[in-house]
Design an enzyme around this catalytic site. Sequence first.
Site, PDB file in Angstrom:
ATOM      1  N   LEU A 151       0.810  -1.227   0.000  1.00  0.00           N
ATOM      2  CA  LEU A 151       0.000   0.000   0.000  1.00  0.00           C
ATOM      3  C   LEU A 151       0.841   1.274   0.000  1.00  0.00           C
ATOM      4  O   LEU A 151       1.969   1.282   0.497  1.00  0.00           O
ATOM      5  CB  LEU A 151      -0.886   0.005   1.254  1.00  0.00           C
ATOM      6  CG  LEU A 151      -1.747  -1.249   1.480  1.00  0.00           C
ATOM      7  CD1 LEU A 151      -2.471  -1.146   2.819  1.00  0.00           C
ATOM      8  CD2 LEU A 151      -2.751  -1.408   0.344  1.00  0.00           C
ATOM      9  N   TRP A 157       1.215   5.645   0.951  1.00  0.00           N
ATOM     10  CA  TRP A 157       1.035   6.440   2.171  1.00  0.00           C
ATOM     11  C   TRP A 157       0.007   7.551   2.021  1.00  0.00           C
ATOM     12  O   TRP A 157      -0.308   8.227   2.993  1.00  0.00           O
ATOM     13  CB  TRP A 157       2.379   7.070   2.586  1.00  0.00           C
ATOM     14  CG  TRP A 157       3.169   7.670   1.451  1.00  0.00           C
ATOM     15  CD1 TRP A 157       4.266   7.116   0.849  1.00  0.00           C
ATOM     16  CD2 TRP A 157       2.943   8.917   0.778  1.00  0.00           C
ATOM     17  NE1 TRP A 157       4.729   7.937  -0.157  1.00  0.00           N
ATOM     18  CE2 TRP A 157       3.931   9.050  -0.219  1.00  0.00           C
ATOM     19  CE3 TRP A 157       2.006   9.947   0.920  1.00  0.00           C
ATOM     20  CZ2 TRP A 157       4.008  10.154  -1.073  1.00  0.00           C
ATOM     21  CZ3 TRP A 157       2.076  11.043   0.074  1.00  0.00           C
ATOM     22  CH2 TRP A 157       3.060  11.135  -0.907  1.00  0.00           C
ATOM     23  N   LYS A 184       1.008  -5.183   3.478  1.00  0.00           N
ATOM     24  CA  LYS A 184       2.090  -4.298   3.950  1.00  0.00           C
ATOM     25  C   LYS A 184       1.674  -2.838   3.773  1.00  0.00           C
ATOM     26  O   LYS A 184       1.582  -2.344   2.645  1.00  0.00           O
ATOM     27  CB  LYS A 184       3.389  -4.517   3.173  1.00  0.00           C
ATOM     28  CG  LYS A 184       4.527  -3.705   3.805  1.00  0.00           C
ATOM     29  CD  LYS A 184       5.749  -3.534   2.924  1.00  0.00           C
ATOM     30  CE  LYS A 184       5.768  -2.259   2.134  1.00  0.00           C
ATOM     31  NZ  LYS A 184       5.782  -1.001   2.915  1.00  0.00           N
ATOM     32  N   SER A 214       3.939   3.746  -6.996  1.00  0.00           N
ATOM     33  CA  SER A 214       4.566   4.346  -8.169  1.00  0.00           C
ATOM     34  C   SER A 214       4.687   3.340  -9.313  1.00  0.00           C
ATOM     35  O   SER A 214       4.741   2.127  -9.089  1.00  0.00           O
ATOM     36  CB  SER A 214       5.954   4.858  -7.794  1.00  0.00           C
ATOM     37  OG  SER A 214       6.732   3.773  -7.347  1.00  0.00           O
ATOM     38  N   TYR A 216       8.797  -9.569  -9.970  1.00  0.00           N
ATOM     39  CA  TYR A 216       8.727 -10.509  -8.846  1.00  0.00           C
ATOM     40  C   TYR A 216       7.866 -11.713  -9.225  1.00  0.00           C
ATOM     41  O   TYR A 216       8.200 -12.856  -8.915  1.00  0.00           O
ATOM     42  CB  TYR A 216       8.093  -9.865  -7.610  1.00  0.00           C
ATOM     43  CG  TYR A 216       8.858  -8.711  -6.973  1.00  0.00           C
ATOM     44  CD1 TYR A 216      10.243  -8.630  -7.039  1.00  0.00           C
ATOM     45  CD2 TYR A 216       8.175  -7.719  -6.278  1.00  0.00           C
ATOM     46  CE1 TYR A 216      10.916  -7.570  -6.436  1.00  0.00           C
ATOM     47  CE2 TYR A 216       8.851  -6.670  -5.666  1.00  0.00           C
ATOM     48  CZ  TYR A 216      10.215  -6.597  -5.754  1.00  0.00           C
ATOM     49  OH  TYR A 216      10.875  -5.555  -5.152  1.00  0.00           O
ATOM     50  N   GLU A 249      -2.114  -0.438  -9.528  1.00  0.00           N
ATOM     51  CA  GLU A 249      -2.721   0.904  -9.600  1.00  0.00           C
ATOM     52  C   GLU A 249      -1.586   1.886  -9.358  1.00  0.00           C
ATOM     53  O   GLU A 249      -1.016   1.900  -8.276  1.00  0.00           O
ATOM     54  CB  GLU A 249      -3.766   1.095  -8.488  1.00  0.00           C
ATOM     55  CG  GLU A 249      -4.860   0.057  -8.448  1.00  0.00           C
ATOM     56  CD  GLU A 249      -5.892   0.281  -9.526  1.00  0.00           C
ATOM     57  OE1 GLU A 249      -5.883   1.341 -10.189  1.00  0.00           O
ATOM     58  OE2 GLU A 249      -6.716  -0.621  -9.708  1.00  0.00           O
ATOM     59  N   CYS A 299      -2.902  10.332  -6.742  1.00  0.00           N
ATOM     60  CA  CYS A 299      -2.536   9.796  -8.056  1.00  0.00           C
ATOM     61  C   CYS A 299      -3.408  10.345  -9.179  1.00  0.00           C
ATOM     62  O   CYS A 299      -2.965  10.440 -10.309  1.00  0.00           O
ATOM     63  CB  CYS A 299      -2.614   8.279  -8.031  1.00  0.00           C
ATOM     64  SG  CYS A 299      -4.188   7.720  -7.404  1.00  0.00           S
ATOM     65  N   GLU A 306       5.130  13.068 -12.848  1.00  0.00           N
ATOM     66  CA  GLU A 306       4.220  13.169 -11.714  1.00  0.00           C
ATOM     67  C   GLU A 306       4.966  13.803 -10.547  1.00  0.00           C
ATOM     68  O   GLU A 306       6.000  13.301 -10.110  1.00  0.00           O
ATOM     69  CB  GLU A 306       3.746  11.778 -11.319  1.00  0.00           C
ATOM     70  CG  GLU A 306       2.791  11.843 -10.155  1.00  0.00           C
ATOM     71  CD  GLU A 306       2.228  10.487  -9.783  1.00  0.00           C
ATOM     72  OE1 GLU A 306       3.024   9.556  -9.614  1.00  0.00           O
ATOM     73  OE2 GLU A 306       0.992  10.378  -9.664  1.00  0.00           O
TER      74      GLU A 306
HETATM   75  P1  NAP Z   1       6.004   3.629  -3.836  1.00  0.00           P
HETATM   76  O1  NAP Z   1       7.370   3.980  -3.473  1.00  0.00           O
HETATM   77  O2  NAP Z   1       5.766   2.949  -5.110  1.00  0.00           O
HETATM   78  O3  NAP Z   1       5.467   2.778  -2.611  1.00  0.00           O
HETATM   79  C1  NAP Z   1       4.289   2.064  -2.626  1.00  0.00           C
HETATM   80  C2  NAP Z   1       4.441   0.830  -1.788  1.00  0.00           C
HETATM   81  O4  NAP Z   1       5.396  -0.027  -2.413  1.00  0.00           O
HETATM   82  C3  NAP Z   1       4.974   1.103  -0.382  1.00  0.00           C
HETATM   83  O5  NAP Z   1       4.372   0.228   0.525  1.00  0.00           O
HETATM   84  C4  NAP Z   1       6.449   0.803  -0.557  1.00  0.00           C
HETATM   85  O6  NAP Z   1       7.149   0.501   0.627  1.00  0.00           O
HETATM   86  C5  NAP Z   1       6.413  -0.370  -1.486  1.00  0.00           C
HETATM   87  N1  NAP Z   1       7.694  -0.578  -2.156  1.00  0.00           N
HETATM   88  C6  NAP Z   1       8.677   0.341  -2.397  1.00  0.00           C
HETATM   89  N2  NAP Z   1       9.724  -0.251  -2.978  1.00  0.00           N
HETATM   90  C7  NAP Z   1       9.419  -1.564  -3.105  1.00  0.00           C
HETATM   91  C8  NAP Z   1      10.118  -2.694  -3.607  1.00  0.00           C
HETATM   92  N3  NAP Z   1      11.356  -2.586  -4.092  1.00  0.00           N
HETATM   93  N4  NAP Z   1       9.497  -3.891  -3.589  1.00  0.00           N
HETATM   94  C9  NAP Z   1       8.246  -4.019  -3.077  1.00  0.00           C
HETATM   95  N5  NAP Z   1       7.556  -3.000  -2.568  1.00  0.00           N
HETATM   96  C10 NAP Z   1       8.121  -1.771  -2.587  1.00  0.00           C
HETATM   97  O7  NAP Z   1       5.000   4.856  -3.895  1.00  0.00           O
HETATM   98  P2  NAP Z   1       4.514   5.802  -2.717  1.00  0.00           P
HETATM   99  O8  NAP Z   1       5.682   6.654  -2.442  1.00  0.00           O
HETATM  100  O9  NAP Z   1       3.909   5.030  -1.601  1.00  0.00           O
HETATM  101  O10 NAP Z   1       3.234   6.588  -3.345  1.00  0.00           O
HETATM  102  C11 NAP Z   1       3.361   7.515  -4.311  1.00  0.00           C
HETATM  103  C12 NAP Z   1       3.075   6.924  -5.677  1.00  0.00           C
HETATM  104  O11 NAP Z   1       1.947   6.044  -5.646  1.00  0.00           O
HETATM  105  C13 NAP Z   1       2.742   7.935  -6.705  1.00  0.00           C
HETATM  106  O12 NAP Z   1       3.419   7.682  -7.879  1.00  0.00           O
HETATM  107  C14 NAP Z   1       1.224   7.803  -6.917  1.00  0.00           C
HETATM  108  O13 NAP Z   1       0.732   8.200  -8.118  1.00  0.00           O
HETATM  109  C15 NAP Z   1       0.998   6.377  -6.697  1.00  0.00           C
HETATM  110  N6  NAP Z   1      -0.385   6.134  -6.234  1.00  0.00           N
HETATM  111  C16 NAP Z   1      -1.274   5.555  -7.098  1.00  0.00           C
HETATM  112  C17 NAP Z   1      -2.577   5.329  -6.727  1.00  0.00           C
HETATM  113  C18 NAP Z   1      -3.573   4.672  -7.654  1.00  0.00           C
HETATM  114  O14 NAP Z   1      -4.640   4.293  -7.227  1.00  0.00           O
HETATM  115  N7  NAP Z   1      -3.275   4.503  -8.915  1.00  0.00           N
HETATM  116  C19 NAP Z   1      -2.982   5.655  -5.439  1.00  0.00           C
HETATM  117  C20 NAP Z   1      -2.056   6.231  -4.578  1.00  0.00           C
HETATM  118  C21 NAP Z   1      -0.757   6.468  -4.991  1.00  0.00           C
HETATM  119  P3  NAP Z   1       7.839   1.733   1.429  1.00  0.00           P
HETATM  120  O15 NAP Z   1       6.747   2.263   2.241  1.00  0.00           O
HETATM  121  O16 NAP Z   1       8.937   1.180   2.222  1.00  0.00           O
HETATM  122  O17 NAP Z   1       8.335   2.704   0.416  1.00  0.00           O
END
Ligand code: NAP
Length: 494
Positions: free
Chosen positions: A164, A166, A190, A244, A254, A266, A301, A397
């Site tokens: 998920l 944040w 998670k 992201s 994976y 998403e 997002c 973005e």
């Molecule tokens: P993120 O870095 O992609 O993190 C999302 C989740 O993935 C977090 O739980 C993160 O853990 C985990 N993660 C990070 N690196 C990983 C890896 N190597 N392997 C497995 N899991 C991993 O993004 P974010 O910073 O939380 O959120 C911002 C982004 O999410 C933006 O780009 C936004 O557009 C997108 N978003 C999309 C939607 C939608 O519905 N389409 C909704 C909300 C957000 P950590 O917490 O440790 O980083």
Amino acid sequence: MTLSYTEFQSIAAKLSPNGQAFIDGAFCDADDGDKFETINPATGQVLTSVAHCKSADVDRAVVAARRVFNDGTWSRTEPEYRKEILLKVASLVREHANELAVLESLDTGKTITDCLHEIGTEVPNFFQWYAELTDKTFGKIAPTGPSALALIIKEPAGIAGAVLPWNFPLVMAAWKIAPALAAGCSAVIKPAEQTPLTTIRLAELMQEAGVPAGVINILPGYGHTAGQAIGLHNDIDTVSFTGSTEVGRMFLRYAGDSNLKGVGLEMGGKSPFIVLDDAVINDNLIEHAAMSAFWNGGQNCSANMRQLIAAPLIEEFTARVSERVKKFRLGDPLDTATDIGSMITKNHKEMVMNYIQSGQDEGAQLIMGGHSNLPGCFIEPTIFQNVTPDMKIAREEIFGPVLGIMPIQSVDDALAIACDTDYGLHATIFSRDIDRVIHMARSLPCGTVSVNGFSEGDIKTPFGGYKQSGSLARDNGTEALAQYTQTKTIWINN
Ligand code: NAP
Ligand code: MG
């Protein structure tokens, strides 16, 4: 009735957040005892330390989730049983909405007003809606003729992982957990490292509601530890990810490197807000323009951060939207008078500030915001005009309060600019001309097109992205169940 600032502060003062993982029906530390801190980004205050789960913890959660899945105490029960328990989850969330909203606001820096709406209304509605679906989802019978009877039935996919983001912590948890459990799956979740607290608290409420041990497991941790372990696990059947695009790609890898689990993605966006020359610039349109960009501080997002405005209207639009945005109040997220809270972390604030600098370096004109005098992770809502489609601030973005306004000369011009992106999550169109609206809505390659108002839809409508904003999977609506079910054909010869 909404509580006062003092009452929210008093709830905050009394909280003692639980930072433990929830595995197999019990709260516990990580296997190796490791912890990390979660902080309030509005103040820098450490809220508590949190179990840092890694692959050993994910293994343990998956063993529990598999045991309960196989013994059928959730997966093969009467649907009415799952319904009753999920309805109880909904009512417990409603009952604890003030406490949960304060916890969410402290852990994220989001405004209490947004947290209350999300947790008092959206989250329980999700549990209620999917609870109600459990005994109203039917299979199909294929038209085989008299020599056979062919049943097409849905079965729970097995163990569902979810990783998920944040920005809407408990809403995103509900988007995944409610349909997964309604379908009969067991879940391993998670939360984002920055915002684990409300999801952990939800586990307590789910236990109180009677969700059996092993059905729901919450594993706080980092992406490269717990997140990766979920993505690579050979006994997780499907994983739903929101975050992201960069990390979404990793989940596909994976799956390829492990058991080819189903992957629902998403991801990000760079969504357009299009005003055609027949639209009327009135208070309603301006309100939608402002909210579509600055809701949740732009950490959304589907934020409409490219506002493409018909050239004859752009001067009036820009003046009025700036005037409206100046009224947004930045400040203590627990104050109900605050409209925009804190960015999620110092690093994230830095990243957004770098984009603002790049907009100025590339020649866009900063007309408001661009800085903040408040201590902590705050940024004033920022608007650029004279943005061109090739600029970094128009293409990438930003995930912060940075809006770019660009002129358009025609419907074709608007479509060309709107489509010139790797993303395809959302678009808004303002026009009174139904032919142009239908043409544009059908032409835009994105998962949601909203007309004459900014909306992501609601629980009943599927949400997800075209192009690099998503996979074919959808959250919300009956479509979300597809992420958590298998389809089986039973062909019976007569
Ligand atoms: P993120 O870095 O992609 O993190 C999302 C989740 O993935 C977090 O739980 C993160 O853990 C985990 N993660 C990070 N690196 C990983 C890896 N190597 N392997 C497995 N899991 C991993 O993004 P974010 O910073 O939380 O959120 C911002 C982004 O999410 C933006 O780009 C936004 O557009 C997108 N978003 C999309 C939607 C939608 O519905 N389409 C909704 C909300 C957000 P950590 O917490 O440790 O980083
Ligand atoms: Mg936090």
